[in-house]
Design a protein around this motif. Structure first.
Motif, mmCIF file in Angstrom:
data_model
loop_
_atom_site.group_PDB
_atom_site.id
_atom_site.type_symbol
_atom_site.label_atom_id
_atom_site.label_comp_id
_atom_site.label_asym_id
_atom_site.label_seq_id
_atom_site.Cartn_x
_atom_site.Cartn_y
_atom_site.Cartn_z
ATOM 1 N N LEU A 65 0.743 -1.198 -0.118
ATOM 2 C CA LEU A 65 -0.118 0.179 -0.018
ATOM 3 C C LEU A 65 0.898 1.304 0.048
ATOM 4 C CD1 LEU A 65 -2.823 1.288 0.006
ATOM 5 C CD2 LEU A 65 -2.967 1.046 2.508
ATOM 6 N N ALA A 66 1.995 1.133 0.650
ATOM 7 C CA ALA A 66 2.888 2.411 0.711
ATOM 8 C C ALA A 66 3.510 2.818 -0.763
ATOM 9 C CB ALA A 66 3.936 1.941 1.673
ATOM 10 N N LYS A 67 3.736 1.572 -1.423
ATOM 11 C CA LYS A 67 4.031 1.891 -2.777
ATOM 12 C C LYS A 67 2.853 2.524 -3.735
ATOM 13 C CE LYS A 67 7.554 -1.965 -3.024
ATOM 14 N NZ LYS A 67 7.851 -2.976 -3.859
ATOM 15 N N VAL A 68 1.749 2.099 -3.317
ATOM 16 C CA VAL A 68 0.431 2.719 -4.051
ATOM 17 C C VAL A 68 0.702 4.234 -3.951
ATOM 18 C CG1 VAL A 68 -2.011 2.796 -4.095
ATOM 19 C CG2 VAL A 68 -0.753 0.586 -4.245
ATOM 20 N N VAL A 69 0.634 4.660 -2.472
ATOM 21 C CA VAL A 69 0.707 5.964 -2.262
ATOM 22 C C VAL A 69 1.877 6.747 -2.814
ATOM 23 C CG1 VAL A 69 0.646 7.551 -0.158
ATOM 24 C CG2 VAL A 69 -0.609 5.302 -0.055
ATOM 25 N N ARG A 70 2.900 6.050 -2.718
ATOM 26 C CA ARG A 70 4.314 6.901 -3.328
ATOM 27 C C ARG A 70 3.885 7.152 -4.848
ATOM 28 N NH1 ARG A 70 10.019 3.927 -2.547
ATOM 29 N NH2 ARG A 70 8.899 2.338 -3.766
ATOM 30 N N SER A 102 0.608 7.201 6.959
ATOM 31 C CA SER A 102 0.644 7.452 8.231
ATOM 32 C C SER A 102 0.157 6.470 9.115
ATOM 33 C CB SER A 102 -0.791 8.783 8.132
ATOM 34 O OG SER A 102 -1.691 7.869 7.974
ATOM 35 N N PHE A 103 0.597 6.877 10.603
ATOM 36 C CA PHE A 103 0.314 5.794 11.669
ATOM 37 C C PHE A 103 -1.191 5.408 11.616
ATOM 38 C CE2 PHE A 103 -0.805 4.721 15.800
ATOM 39 C CZ PHE A 103 0.150 3.909 16.099
ATOM 40 N N GLY A 104 -2.072 6.334 11.280
ATOM 41 C CA GLY A 104 -3.477 6.198 11.111
ATOM 42 C C GLY A 104 -3.757 5.130 10.199
ATOM 43 N N VAL A 105 -3.174 4.876 9.119
ATOM 44 C CA VAL A 105 -3.468 4.199 7.970
ATOM 45 C C VAL A 105 -3.018 2.853 8.113
ATOM 46 C CG1 VAL A 105 -2.954 3.767 5.421
ATOM 47 C CG2 VAL A 105 -3.433 5.861 6.047
ATOM 48 N N ARG A 106 -1.677 2.836 8.813
ATOM 49 C CA ARG A 106 -1.010 1.595 9.441
ATOM 50 C C ARG A 106 -2.137 1.064 10.486
ATOM 51 N NH1 ARG A 106 4.316 1.747 11.328
ATOM 52 N NH2 ARG A 106 4.448 -0.376 10.822
ATOM 53 N N ALA A 107 -2.642 1.845 11.408
ATOM 54 C CA ALA A 107 -3.465 1.324 12.393
ATOM 55 C C ALA A 107 -4.714 0.907 11.876
ATOM 56 C CB ALA A 107 -3.951 2.334 13.410
ATOM 57 N N GLN A 108 -5.254 1.460 10.949
ATOM 58 C CA GLN A 108 -6.732 1.056 10.335
ATOM 59 C C GLN A 108 -6.433 -0.263 9.577
ATOM 60 O OE1 GLN A 108 -8.727 4.277 8.482
ATOM 61 N NE2 GLN A 108 -8.701 5.322 10.231
ATOM 62 N N SER A 239 -11.789 5.083 7.229
ATOM 63 C CA SER A 239 -11.739 6.162 6.289
ATOM 64 C C SER A 239 -10.684 6.624 5.801
ATOM 65 C CB SER A 239 -12.308 7.274 6.938
ATOM 66 O OG SER A 239 -11.556 7.606 8.160
ATOM 67 N N GLU A 240 -9.313 6.535 6.568
ATOM 68 C CA GLU A 240 -7.964 6.780 6.281
ATOM 69 C C GLU A 240 -7.511 5.487 5.398
ATOM 70 O OE1 GLU A 240 -5.260 8.400 9.006
ATOM 71 O OE2 GLU A 240 -6.891 8.419 10.578
ATOM 72 N N LEU A 241 -7.899 4.437 5.731
ATOM 73 C CA LEU A 241 -7.159 3.349 4.917
ATOM 74 C C LEU A 241 -8.077 3.452 3.530
ATOM 75 C CD1 LEU A 241 -6.006 0.466 4.334
ATOM 76 C CD2 LEU A 241 -8.107 -0.346 5.360
ATOM 77 N N ARG A 242 -9.322 3.733 3.302
ATOM 78 C CA ARG A 242 -9.969 3.832 2.011
ATOM 79 C C ARG A 242 -9.143 5.045 1.327
ATOM 80 N NH1 ARG A 242 -14.627 3.528 5.102
ATOM 81 N NH2 ARG A 242 -14.932 5.702 4.774
ATOM 82 N N SER A 243 -8.803 6.056 1.734
ATOM 83 C CA SER A 243 -8.331 7.211 1.309
ATOM 84 C C SER A 243 -6.868 6.719 0.694
ATOM 85 C CB SER A 243 -8.088 8.347 2.045
ATOM 86 O OG SER A 243 -9.415 8.718 2.414
ATOM 87 N N ALA A 244 -6.131 5.987 1.309
ATOM 88 C CA ALA A 244 -5.059 5.434 1.119
ATOM 89 C C ALA A 244 -5.005 4.576 -0.414
ATOM 90 C CB ALA A 244 -4.128 4.625 2.086
ATOM 91 N N ILE A 245 -5.982 3.782 -0.358
ATOM 92 C CA ILE A 245 -6.022 2.730 -1.427
ATOM 93 C C ILE A 245 -6.558 3.584 -2.608
ATOM 94 C CG2 ILE A 245 -7.323 0.727 -2.279
ATOM 95 C CD1 ILE A 245 -7.625 -0.120 0.740
ATOM 96 N N PHE A 246 -7.597 4.410 -2.466
ATOM 97 C CA PHE A 246 -8.010 5.039 -3.569
ATOM 98 C C PHE A 246 -8.628 6.629 -2.997
ATOM 99 C CE2 PHE A 246 -11.346 2.352 -2.166
ATOM 100 C CZ PHE A 246 -12.590 3.201 -1.790
ATOM 101 N N GLN A 247 -8.525 7.508 -3.957
ATOM 102 C CA GLN A 247 -8.903 8.890 -3.650
ATOM 103 C C GLN A 247 -9.704 9.429 -4.555
ATOM 104 O OE1 GLN A 247 -5.311 11.314 -3.237
ATOM 105 N NE2 GLN A 247 -4.873 10.664 -1.116
#
Length: 575
Positions: A65-70, A102-108, A239-247
């Protein structure tokens, strides 16, 4: 502020360096040893502890997922950040890719994996442990796709890093440079059997089970897993996880359609869906020689300078290398559609949804080179390529431009007009989608292509699950013909599947691994399978009888300890 454990009820994510290390260990383990009971490496050793499995899966998904965001960040910065600055930023991002989350994305993400784990039922085969095995196998398959052939080309032709990345992009039909497809494949492996009841689709249909009624008797368990997954993912805590996968809606549509296609491809007991998969493969690769051999031959004939190097400041479509079609719009070589407001692109997106030790010497392959290479998917910079550059792509044209095909690529409306799912100029999209379906199917039955001990373990569990269902009156008697049926399964499904994956050419030097391991397991099953089947049946029957007697004793204890109710006459006498 509440702690992570207080807020989410699960263990806090490890430090990013530790998470990456765990992911690296799981990614680089030899394919044949995946899931073995006696691994010397504690980071990959088989565990039945769900917390350990959740932690490992989370580490893998975090990196992907980090690579997707990057990639998303790089695409946005492509036109505004000078090339030199962008290059330095890329090097920093590669050093610790999890800095993009973010920590929130990893937590979710970790919470989501934990919730999915709980939703898996306590059945013998389609359990969370099976989901874990399929997930780590899918992760390895992606990494083998990214690294296959690279080592040989770098040593033999003195290609630069970017030239090899360019070659991998085209030889995998764009998959190698599409991080969202990597994440979605592993994500699909995690959720593909969630809430499976240990009962076959055919039995659910014959019972008129509520799920069969809801999904019109079609791929009941698979559609239910998809529904459970999307319902959970849309809950507020993610919500933060969804935003990381797709915006954007387009990114969300691509993720959803790809996930649907991958999970539906695992319903190999549905004759119509199996035939659809075969037709899709035939349409994508018909009139082609073995694609891998052709690519290898063409690469050997090319000098290092003849392979194009992508520029740094051009634009990109959907996170993948784009090209201009004859109408002037940019099309991506994605494995699934990027999403568009146009009717044609929308229809393209919808179309994807219809869709022992003796063996180790032969099959053992390691990918120790892989963890340094897998970031090559991030090297594909933004690019706008015209049709002339396509001659350098090392992709094979499978049909003349004027050929009309009704089926996977085209269909007719009720009024007789033609709907184009894939045009002749977009063969890479069809090939990529088809290859990803095949990779998902390989991951789902990976135990048949790994060590013989792993194959026997999961074969035993499948028999137990089907045996229990039959004893409950919810399935056929699976005992007769079990030994022979496994040979038939190898011949009719497993070996043809490995041959198709080899034909695609996306695995490079790893292409023979799966076929060799499957053939070796078939050979060993012919030698040892009959005796193993007899032992397995006896053990399963004894276990069932033991559990049955224990349940009877419990019922007797409950009856004895409960006070006897007085009759009306007894109550009157007491009064």
């Amino acid at each position: 502020m509440p702690s992570y454990s207080d807020a989410y009820g699960v263990t806090s994510p490890p430090e990013t360096a530790q998470s990456l290390y765990i992911s690296k260990m799981l990614t680089n383990q030899p394919w044949i040893q995946t899931g073995e009971l006696n691994s010397d490496n504690p980071w990959v050793a088989v565990s039945s502890n769900p917390d350990v499995l959740v932690d490992r899966i989370s580490c893998i998904l975090e990196r992907l997922l980090a690579k997707v965001v990057r990639r998303r960040v790089r695409v946005k910065q492509a036109t505004s950040v000078p090339p030199a600055t962008s290059s330095k930023s890329s090097e920093r991002g590669r050093a610790n890719v999890l800095q993009n989350l973010s920590f929130g994305v990893r937590a979710q993400l970790r919470l989501f994996v934990s919730r999915i784990a709980i939703m898996y039922r306590d059945v013998h085969f389609h359990s969370f442990e099976h989901a874990y095995h399929v997930t780590i196998s899918a992760n390895q398959l992606i990494n083998m796709m990214l690294t296959g052939g690279i080592k040989r080309h770098i040593g033999a032709t003195n290609m630069t890093r970017k030239q090899v990345t360019t070659l991998k992009h085209f030889s995998t039909f764009g998959i190698s440079s599409d991080p969202i497809s990597h994440f979605t494949l592993v994500f699909a492996a995690l959720v593909h059997d969630v809430e499976h009841r240990g009962i076959t689709n055919r039995q659910l249909v014959s019972e008129s089970h509520p799920l069969a009624i809801r999904y019109n008797d079609q791929s009941v368990a698979e559609q239910n897993s998809l529904s459970v997954t999307f319902t959970l993912l849309t809950e507020p805590p993610f919500s933060e996880l969804r935003s990381a996968i797709f915006q954007t809606p387009e990114e969300g549509h691509k993720f959803r359609q790809m996930l649907i296609s991958l999970i539906m491809a695992t319903d190999i007991a549905n004759p119509e869906r199996v035939q659809l998969g075969k037709s899709k493969w035939k349409e994508a690769f018909k009139n082609s020689q073995v694609v891998g051999d052709a690519i290898e031959m063409r690469v050997d004939q090319m000098s290092p300078t003849s392979i194009p190097i992508f520029g740094e400041t051009t634009t990109i479509e959907g996170g993948l290398v784009g090209r201009q079609d004859r109408r002037g719009s940019t099309c991506s070589t994605s494995s699934a559609m990027t999403g568009s407001t146009s009717r044609r692109d929308s229809l393209c997106s919808i179309s994807t949804t219809t869709t022992g030790s003796t063996s180790r010497s032969m099959c053992s392959t390691t990918s120790e080179f892989s963890f340094h290479i897998e970031d090559f998917s991030q090297e594909i910079p933004s690019l706008e390529t015209d049709r002339q550059e396509r001659r350098h792509s090392c992709c094979l044209s499978s049909r003349p431009n004027n050929e009309l095909t009704l089926g996977i690529k085209r269909t007719l409306t009720l009024h007789g007009s033609t709907i184009e799912f894939y045009t002749n100029d977009e063969d890479d999209k069809l090939k990529a989608s088809t290859v990803l379906d095949q990779v998902m199917q390989v991951a789902d039955v990976a135990h048949t292509m790994q060590s013989f001990d792993v194959f026997k373990k999961w074969n035993h569990r499948l028999y137990e699950e089907l045996y229990v269902a039959s004893q409950l009156g919810r399935g056929d008697n699976v005992g007769p013909g079990w030994y022979e049926n496994q040979i038939t399964f190898f011949d009719s499904y497993i070996i043809p599947l490995t041959k198709r994956l080899k034909q695609s050419g996306v695995m490079g030097e790893f292409s023979d691994t799966f076929l060799q391991c499957a053939n070796e397991n078939r050979r060993l099953w012919i030698i040892e399978g009959r005796e193993f089947s007899g032992w397995m049946k006896a053990v399963t029957r004894d276990k069932w009888m033991s559990n049955f007697l224990q349940e009877e004793e419990k019922m007797k204890d409950v009856t004895v300890t409960q006070p006897r109710k007085r009759s009306t006459g007894e109550n009157a006498l007491v009064a």
